[in-house]
Design a protein around this motif. Structure first.
Motif, PDB file in Angstrom:
ATOM      1  N   ASN A   1       0.855  -1.179   0.000  1.00 24.40           N
ATOM      2  CA  ASN A   1       0.000   0.000   0.000  1.00 24.40           C
ATOM      3  C   ASN A   1       0.897   1.236   0.000  1.00 24.40           C
ATOM      4  OD1 ASN A   1      -1.734   2.171   0.751  1.00 24.40           O
ATOM      5  ND2 ASN A   1      -3.157   0.722   1.690  1.00 24.40           N
ATOM      6  N   LYS A   2       0.874   1.983  -1.074  1.00 19.91           N
ATOM      7  CA  LYS A   2       1.806   3.104  -1.252  1.00 19.91           C
ATOM      8  C   LYS A   2       1.284   4.426  -0.711  1.00 19.91           C
ATOM      9  CE  LYS A   2       4.698   0.388  -3.271  1.00 19.91           C
ATOM     10  NZ  LYS A   2       5.914  -0.051  -2.529  1.00 19.91           N
ATOM     11  N   SER A   3       0.185   4.397  -0.008  1.00 14.01           N
ATOM     12  CA  SER A   3      -0.379   5.635   0.503  1.00 14.01           C
ATOM     13  C   SER A   3       0.550   6.304   1.511  1.00 14.01           C
ATOM     14  CB  SER A   3      -1.734   5.348   1.166  1.00 14.01           C
ATOM     15  OG  SER A   3      -2.219   6.502   1.817  1.00 14.01           O
ATOM     16  N   SER A   4       0.540   7.625   1.527  1.00 17.57           N
ATOM     17  CA  SER A   4       1.280   8.382   2.529  1.00 17.57           C
ATOM     18  C   SER A   4       0.470   8.534   3.811  1.00 17.57           C
ATOM     19  CB  SER A   4       1.637   9.779   1.991  1.00 17.57           C
ATOM     20  OG  SER A   4       2.506   9.688   0.893  1.00 17.57           O
ATOM     21  N   LEU A   5      -0.780   8.070   3.783  1.00 20.89           N
ATOM     22  CA  LEU A   5      -1.627   8.148   4.968  1.00 20.89           C
ATOM     23  C   LEU A   5      -1.709   6.806   5.670  1.00 20.89           C
ATOM     24  CD1 LEU A   5      -4.589  10.472   3.975  1.00 20.89           C
ATOM     25  CD2 LEU A   5      -2.663  10.947   5.471  1.00 20.89           C
ATOM     26  N   LYS A   6      -0.608   6.107   5.700  1.00 20.28           N
ATOM     27  CA  LYS A   6      -0.478   4.909   6.519  1.00 20.28           C
ATOM     28  C   LYS A   6       0.152   5.327   7.835  1.00 20.28           C
ATOM     29  CE  LYS A   6       2.124   2.367   3.975  1.00 20.28           C
ATOM     30  NZ  LYS A   6       2.910   1.215   3.513  1.00 20.28           N
TER      31      LYS A   6
ATOM     32  N   ILE B   1      -1.603   0.553  11.120  1.00 21.98           N
ATOM     33  CA  ILE B   1      -0.807  -0.616  11.491  1.00 21.98           C
ATOM     34  C   ILE B   1      -0.642  -0.632  13.006  1.00 21.98           C
ATOM     35  CG2 ILE B   1       1.392  -1.830  11.229  1.00 21.98           C
ATOM     36  CD1 ILE B   1       0.591   0.770   8.672  1.00 21.98           C
ATOM     37  N   ILE B   2      -0.996  -1.753  13.620  1.00 19.62           N
ATOM     38  CA  ILE B   2      -0.913  -1.876  15.076  1.00 19.62           C
ATOM     39  C   ILE B   2      -0.101  -3.109  15.454  1.00 19.62           C
ATOM     40  CG2 ILE B   2      -3.130  -0.731  15.399  1.00 19.62           C
ATOM     41  CD1 ILE B   2      -4.358  -3.469  15.990  1.00 19.62           C
TER      42      ILE B   2
ATOM     43  N   ALA C   1       8.495   2.196  11.693  1.00 23.19           N
ATOM     44  CA  ALA C   1       7.549   2.929  10.851  1.00 23.19           C
ATOM     45  C   ALA C   1       8.170   3.253   9.496  1.00 23.19           C
ATOM     46  CB  ALA C   1       7.103   4.205  11.562  1.00 23.19           C
ATOM     47  N   SER C   2       9.414   3.680   9.525  1.00 19.08           N
ATOM     48  CA  SER C   2      10.113   4.010   8.281  1.00 19.08           C
ATOM     49  C   SER C   2      10.293   2.781   7.398  1.00 19.08           C
ATOM     50  CB  SER C   2      11.472   4.624   8.602  1.00 19.08           C
ATOM     51  OG  SER C   2      12.201   4.891   7.423  1.00 19.08           O
ATOM     52  N   SER C   3      10.572   1.631   8.019  1.00 20.52           N
ATOM     53  CA  SER C   3      10.832   0.410   7.244  1.00 20.52           C
ATOM     54  C   SER C   3       9.596  -0.093   6.510  1.00 20.52           C
ATOM     55  CB  SER C   3      11.376  -0.694   8.162  1.00 20.52           C
ATOM     56  OG  SER C   3      10.353  -1.212   9.003  1.00 20.52           O
ATOM     57  N   ILE C   4       8.400   0.293   6.969  1.00 18.87           N
ATOM     58  CA  ILE C   4       7.173  -0.114   6.294  1.00 18.87           C
ATOM     59  C   ILE C   4       6.488   1.088   5.633  1.00 18.87           C
ATOM     60  CG2 ILE C   4       6.719  -2.180   7.655  1.00 18.87           C
ATOM     61  CD1 ILE C   4       4.929  -0.581   9.476  1.00 18.87           C
ATOM     62  N   ASP C   5       7.279   2.133   5.378  1.00 19.95           N
ATOM     63  CA  ASP C   5       6.806   3.321   4.662  1.00 19.95           C
ATOM     64  C   ASP C   5       5.566   3.927   5.309  1.00 19.95           C
ATOM     65  OD1 ASP C   5       8.824   2.966   2.696  1.00 19.95           O
ATOM     66  OD2 ASP C   5       7.590   1.463   1.700  1.00 19.95           O
ATOM     67  N   SER C   6       5.595   4.044   6.626  1.00 23.64           N
ATOM     68  CA  SER C   6       4.448   4.576   7.352  1.00 23.64           C
ATOM     69  C   SER C   6       4.853   5.773   8.196  1.00 23.64           C
ATOM     70  CB  SER C   6       3.843   3.498   8.263  1.00 23.64           C
ATOM     71  OG  SER C   6       3.442   2.369   7.520  1.00 23.64           O
ATOM     72  N   THR C   7       3.869   6.566   8.543  1.00 27.03           N
ATOM     73  CA  THR C   7       4.074   7.699   9.437  1.00 27.03           C
ATOM     74  C   THR C   7       3.818   7.246  10.871  1.00 27.03           C
ATOM     75  OG1 THR C   7       3.410   9.308   7.761  1.00 27.03           O
ATOM     76  CG2 THR C   7       3.268  10.001  10.062  1.00 27.03           C
ATOM     77  N   PHE C   8       4.697   7.623  11.759  1.00 25.57           N
ATOM     78  CA  PHE C   8       4.557   7.244  13.159  1.00 25.57           C
ATOM     79  C   PHE C   8       3.407   8.019  13.781  1.00 25.57           C
ATOM     80  CE2 PHE C   8       5.815   7.821  17.674  1.00 25.57           C
ATOM     81  CZ  PHE C   8       5.787   6.490  18.057  1.00 25.57           C
ATOM     82  N   LEU C   9       2.520   7.314  14.484  1.00 21.96           N
ATOM     83  CA  LEU C   9       1.406   7.962  15.162  1.00 21.96           C
ATOM     84  C   LEU C   9       1.536   7.769  16.665  1.00 21.96           C
ATOM     85  CD1 LEU C   9      -2.272   8.205  14.218  1.00 21.96           C
ATOM     86  CD2 LEU C   9      -1.718   7.330  16.477  1.00 21.96           C
ATOM     87  N   CYS C  10       1.412   8.837  17.394  1.00 25.86           N
ATOM     88  CA  CYS C  10       1.451   8.741  18.859  1.00 25.86           C
ATOM     89  C   CYS C  10       0.211   9.416  19.422  1.00 25.86           C
ATOM     90  CB  CYS C  10       2.718   9.386  19.416  1.00 25.86           C
ATOM     91  SG  CYS C  10       2.890  11.143  19.040  1.00 25.86           S
ATOM     92  N   ASN C  11      -0.128   9.093  20.650  1.00 27.34           N
ATOM     93  CA  ASN C  11      -1.293   9.722  21.280  1.00 27.34           C
ATOM     94  C   ASN C  11      -0.973  10.221  22.680  1.00 27.34           C
ATOM     95  OD1 ASN C  11      -1.180   7.222  22.596  1.00 27.34           O
ATOM     96  ND2 ASN C  11      -3.393   7.229  22.962  1.00 27.34           N
ATOM     97  N   ASP C  12       0.321  10.518  22.927  1.00 23.88           N
ATOM     98  CA  ASP C  12       0.686  11.095  24.223  1.00 23.88           C
ATOM     99  C   ASP C  12       1.614  12.278  23.998  1.00 23.88           C
ATOM    100  OD1 ASP C  12       3.694  10.257  24.769  1.00 23.88           O
ATOM    101  OD2 ASP C  12       2.720   8.481  23.943  1.00 23.88           O
TER     102      ASP C  12
END
Length: 453
Positions: free
Chosen positions: A57-62, A86-87, A280-291
């Motif tokens: 999935n090549k989306s930048s919104l991963k 991704i969790i 996150a970088s290795s799977i072409d995803s943006t890191f998401l945090c909630n704290d």
């Protein structure tokens, strides 16, 4: 599209509703451990393929989230606005088994022996069953990345240098120390240790945690008395005996140990956040945090004080987005799929702008681009979403409600950030200017928060 992990689970008694409702009453602990081991091997043998499922999935919104015990409600909040979530695989976490040395040490310290938590296992499996619609629609992916955070089978023995004061760059250590909470511990009669409120006095057991960070990220430290019983000068192998005296250490020894432990804990948390970003970088995803702790650390700047322009540049997108709470996952996926004229267009626009802004390096260009993004999304896209939600209210069940969440997308652009500093150290750059000439994409992350009413 599904997932390789679900290929295993759908054929396993782990997904048998009757077995779950009975709490595995017809299955022994050994039998359950065998099935957990099979699942673990299945995940590890297919780990690269699991990563490829995500990378396709090549989306930048991963987004890649490392939130402990993530809820269906949290996943539902972003379902209409994020392409893929991704969790951590919660079942894979339960497959970890401690080593003999760790168990002996835990027993000596008075911790309850590890045992199969059937209630936890049932809860995790029911969660995985409930998110099946998210998996089937390729919105949620589970990845057994917890393998990178598992504890060693052996108890490590470290010889600190200079009380670990050089274990991290000083600006990072200062950041941690400002947020550090050190508490004494007392041993409980029924096993384990508990935090004592009050003044920190010389003791041999402490808990170290951080403001704005989940208490589960805290760490326990013990001050053992160590005696070397044998040392072979030829091989360098030493034998020693450790025990935990009932008497406290002297104040000088205690203060030195506190300094050493605080620094060591900071390094552990820092390494974890760094590794999460690398995954996150290795799977072409943006890191998401909630704290706020992680967000502040990722956005920390060194050697340059943050000014108004820098702050504005770092807050790329700050949107209040409506979402549906307490809705059946199947119905939510139907809305995501069949209302794509609005929500898909929003994701496409957000992704396009986010991709463009990540390629910028000049703060002035970033500020200008940010203003254009805010105008486009607020004036055009969000007005369409608000209208669509008026229509959706008629489709959702009586228990479902419309709430608001805040999506903050940030890019670290100025000064020595945590990630750029790591990159500089790893690549051997002499200065930040040398680094910025070579970098193509700004480190970025997203912060999602539920609005409090």
């Amino acid at each position: 599209m599904g997932s390789i992990t679900y290929n295993f689970l759908t054929d396993s008694y782990f997904f048998n509703q009757g077995v779950l409702d009975s709490g595995f009453k017809d299955y022994s602990d050994d039998k359950i451990y065998q099935e957990l081991e099979k699942y673990r091997n299945h995940c590890l043998n297919n780990f690269e393929e699991l990563k490829n499922e995500i990378s396709e999935n090549k989306s930048s919104l991963k987004v890649f989230a490392t939130i402990d015990d993530i809820s269906i409600s949290f996943l539902s909040q972003t379902a209409l606005y994020i392409q893929q979530f991704i969790i951590s695989d919660p079942l894979f976490k339960l497959t970890e088994r401690s080593g003999e040395q760790t168990e002996v040490m835990s027993n000596y310290l008075g911790f309850n022996p590890p045992s199969l938590d059937r209630d936890k296992l049932v809860s995790v499996l029911k969660f995985l069953i409930k998110i099946t619609p998210f998996i089937a629609n390729d919105y949620v992916k589970i990845l057994p990345y917890n393998i990178f955070f598992e504890t060693s089978k052996e108890v490590p023995f470290r010889l600190p240098k200079d009380y670990n004061n050089g274990i991290l760059p000083k600006p990072i250590l200062d950041f941690f120390k400002e947020k550090t909470i050190v508490s004494p511990l007392t041993k409980m009669e029924n096993g384990g240790w508990a935090i004592i409120d009050g003044e920190l006095k010389p003791t041999r057991a402490i808990n170290i945690r951080y403001k704005e960070l989940d208490i589960r990220n805290g760490e326990i430290f013990f001050l053992f008395q160590t005696q070397v019983t044998d040392f072979n000068e030829e091989t360098g192998v030493a034998q020693f005996r450790q025990h935990l005296p009932e008497t406290p250490p002297d104040i000088g020894h205690f203060n030195a140990w506190i300094t050493q432990s605080v620094n060591q804990s900071a390094k552990r948390v820092f390494d974890k956040i760094y590794l999460e970003n690398m995954i996150a970088s290795s799977i072409d995803s943006t890191f998401l945090c909630n704290d706020n702790f992680t967000s502040s650390l990722l956005n920390q700047t060194f050697e340059q004080k943050e000014n108004i322009k820098t702050f504005t540049a770092n807050e790329l997108i700050n949107l209040d987005l409506p979402f549906i709470n307490n809705i059946d996952p199947n119905k939510l996926m139907e809305i995501r799929k069949y209302e794509e004229d609005v929500f898909t267009n929003f994701r496409v626009e957000l992704e396009r702008n986010f991709r463009e802004i990540r390629g910028l390096t000049d703060p002035k260009d970033i500020i200008l681009k940010r203003e254009n993004i805010i105008h486009e999304l607020n004036e055009v896209q969000l007005s369409k979403i608000d209208s669509k939600f008026s229509h959706i209210k008629k489709q959702i069940g009586a228990n479902a409600t419309i709430l608001t969440g805040s999506l903050l997308a940030s890019s670290i652009t100025n000064g020595f950030s945590l990630l750029t500093l790591i990159h500089i150290m790893a690549k051997g750059y002499k200065s930040y200017n040398d680094y910025i000439k070579d970098v193509k994409m700004n480190p970025s992350y997203m912060l999602w928060k539920l609005k409090k009413k």
